[in-house]
Design an enzyme around this catalytic site. Structure first.
Site, PDB file in Angstrom:
ATOM      1  N   ALA A 125       4.472   5.633  -5.128  1.00 16.64           N
ATOM      2  CA  ALA A 125       4.752   5.596  -6.562  1.00 16.64           C
ATOM      3  C   ALA A 125       3.911   6.618  -7.311  1.00 16.64           C
ATOM      4  O   ALA A 125       4.419   7.367  -8.160  1.00 16.64           O
ATOM      5  CB  ALA A 125       4.494   4.195  -7.103  1.00 16.64           C
TER       6      ALA A 125
ATOM      7  N   LEU B 210       0.818  -1.210   0.000  1.00 19.53           N
ATOM      8  CA  LEU B 210       0.000   0.000   0.000  1.00 19.53           C
ATOM      9  C   LEU B 210       0.855   1.265   0.000  1.00 19.53           C
ATOM     10  O   LEU B 210       0.672   2.151  -0.838  1.00 19.53           O
ATOM     11  CB  LEU B 210      -0.932  -0.007   1.212  1.00 19.53           C
ATOM     12  CG  LEU B 210      -1.778   1.254   1.402  1.00 19.53           C
ATOM     13  CD1 LEU B 210      -2.762   1.415   0.257  1.00 19.53           C
ATOM     14  CD2 LEU B 210      -2.518   1.215   2.742  1.00 19.53           C
ATOM     15  N   ALA B 211       1.775   1.375   0.944  1.00 16.76           N
ATOM     16  CA  ALA B 211       2.590   2.592   1.044  1.00 16.76           C
ATOM     17  C   ALA B 211       3.444   2.785  -0.204  1.00 16.76           C
ATOM     18  O   ALA B 211       3.607   3.908  -0.696  1.00 16.76           O
ATOM     19  CB  ALA B 211       3.472   2.533   2.285  1.00 16.76           C
ATOM     20  N   ASP B 212       3.992   1.696  -0.727  1.00 15.37           N
ATOM     21  CA  ASP B 212       4.783   1.797  -1.947  1.00 15.37           C
ATOM     22  C   ASP B 212       3.930   2.268  -3.120  1.00 15.37           C
ATOM     23  O   ASP B 212       4.375   3.083  -3.935  1.00 15.37           O
ATOM     24  CB  ASP B 212       5.417   0.447  -2.279  1.00 15.37           C
ATOM     25  CG  ASP B 212       6.661   0.171  -1.466  1.00 15.37           C
ATOM     26  OD1 ASP B 212       7.607   0.973  -1.533  1.00 15.37           O
ATOM     27  OD2 ASP B 212       6.709  -0.847  -0.753  1.00 15.37           O
ATOM     28  N   GLY B 213       2.719   1.743  -3.230  1.00 14.66           N
ATOM     29  CA  GLY B 213       1.845   2.149  -4.320  1.00 14.66           C
ATOM     30  C   GLY B 213       1.477   3.614  -4.242  1.00 14.66           C
ATOM     31  O   GLY B 213       1.504   4.333  -5.251  1.00 14.66           O
TER      32      GLY B 213
END
Length: 396
Positions: free
Chosen positions: A172, A166-169
């Protein structure tokens, strides 16, 4: 058809997952993206998740629309190759620990001497400064430290992390937007390139909404409430007579009133507390019992049809198999089909947003590691003999 980012050259020197996904988003809209991977290690995404016929499925999506180049940036000769490539590059995306590029002789100041117009996006868990800047970190830690995990889960259960990046998405998407902001400033206002310092934890703070302000002004710390909302009710998942789960949201007052009339409890609308979302949230037990019992006595189709007739908001709780068969997703081609040379037709989420004149596209799926190394270096002026020497030295 023309692509909106046609002519924008991007070098993706990042790994796992925020930086690479940001580059994927840019590539979907026509940017010329070159993926840099260590000659021996490659991007760890190639080893994440399931594979089919030896093809890593995560990389098939994450590596789409990217040229792949093997290059050891920690090697002095590898750093020189990158410098040469950056002379004609618009954007560099990297997510090494702060200080790593500097140690390799690739500090932003050095790169801006080579190309003053270069946009450098630096994506790390904690950012380029602060007491935690050198700590190893991943999106999971951002989900924990931002406050997300603390409010996710049942009240009597543990803090809950999402079962996906979630945090990476979110980081991004934020990085791609930051790059476009910097490109606009550079090209429209004729300014030099600049450095983007993207801490993965910070977009998480933003999407958590008003938590920070509520704590600052009222001293309140949000607690876990399961599927319930602290801002409105009824808001939950409810099980039907045929065992399906449905989700309901009543963020708008008019919707909440329609739901109460539909389930045969119009008298609740006249309660003083019903007039605000916060008041309804404080009486979620009463509202959940009214809605839940009505839904539990009916099958999913009946409930959905009745809600639609009442113009109240409801949606089924899907798994990915359901997504594949839903007529709305099918009509919009939300999960689109791309062609992979080994797997053939493959289904994956399409470009992130739709532009009426210049829509995004998947031109190719993730390519084998280093597939474009020779072509890219030849374009930089390295002849075959020079390339073989670099290859023998482990540079490419």
């Amino acid at each position: 058809m023309r692509s909106p980012l046609e002519g924008v050259r991007v070098i993706d020197a990042s790994t796992l997952f925020a930086g690479p996904l940001a580059a994927t988003i840019l590539g979907d809209y026509g940017a010329d993206v070159t993926k840099i991977e260590h000659p021996a290690k490659g991007d760890p995404a190639r080893g994440h998740g399931p594979s089919k016929d030896g093809v890593p499925l995560w990389w098939t999506m994450l590596g789409r629309n990217k040229h792949t180049v093997n290059l050891n940036l920690g090697n002095e000769k590898g750093a020189e190759v990158l410098k040469k490539a950056l002379k004609r590059t618009d954007v560099l995306i990297e997510n090494f620990r702060p200080g790593t590029l500097e140690r390799w002789g690739l500090a932003p100041e050095t790169l801006h001497e080579i190309n003053p117009k270069l946009i450098i996006a630096r994506v790390t868990t904690y950012g380029q400064f602060g007491p935690y800047k050198n700590r190893p970190g991943f999106g999971t830690l951002a989900e924990a430290m931002s406050g997300f995990a603390a409010i996710t889960g049942d009240p009597d259960g543990p803090p809950t992390l999402p079962p996906f990046g979630l945090a990476d998405g979110i980081a991004a998407i934020t990085t791609a937007q930051a790059i476009m902001t910097a490109l606009y400033d550079r090209d429209v206002h004729d300014e030099p390139g600049q450095v983007i310092d993207l801490a993965i934890v910070e977009p998480m703070l933003t999407v958590l909404g008003m938590q920070a302000m509520v704590y600052d002004q009222l001293g309140q710390v949000q607690r876990r409430t399961g599927n319930r909302s602290v801002n409105n009710a009824p808001r939950n998942t409810y099980r039907t007579a045929d065992g399906r789960w449905l989700a309901i949201s009543t963020s708008a007052q008019a919707i909440a009133e329609r739901v109460m009339r539909l389930v045969g409890r119009p008298e609740l609308i006249d309660e003083p507390w019903f007039a605000t979302g916060v008041g309804r949230a404080a009486h979620a037990d009463v509202l959940d019992e009214a809605v839940g019992s009505w839904i539990a006595a009916r099958d999913a189709k009946t409930v959905t049809d009745e809600f639609e007739r009442a113009q109240a908001a409801i949606g089924p709780v899907y798994d990915i198999a359901d997504v594949f068969t839903d007529p709305q997703f099918i009509a919009r081609d939300s999960v689109t089909t791309a062609h992979d040379p080994t797997l053939g037709p493959v289904r994956m989420p399409g470009p992130l947003y739709r532009l009426s004149q210049t829509p995004g596209s998947i031109r190719w799926t993730g390519r084998p590691r280093g597939a474009d190394t020779d072509d890219v270096l030849a374009g930089l002026g390295y002849d075959e003999e020079e390339r073989e020497k670099l290859r023998s030295e482990g540079v490419i």
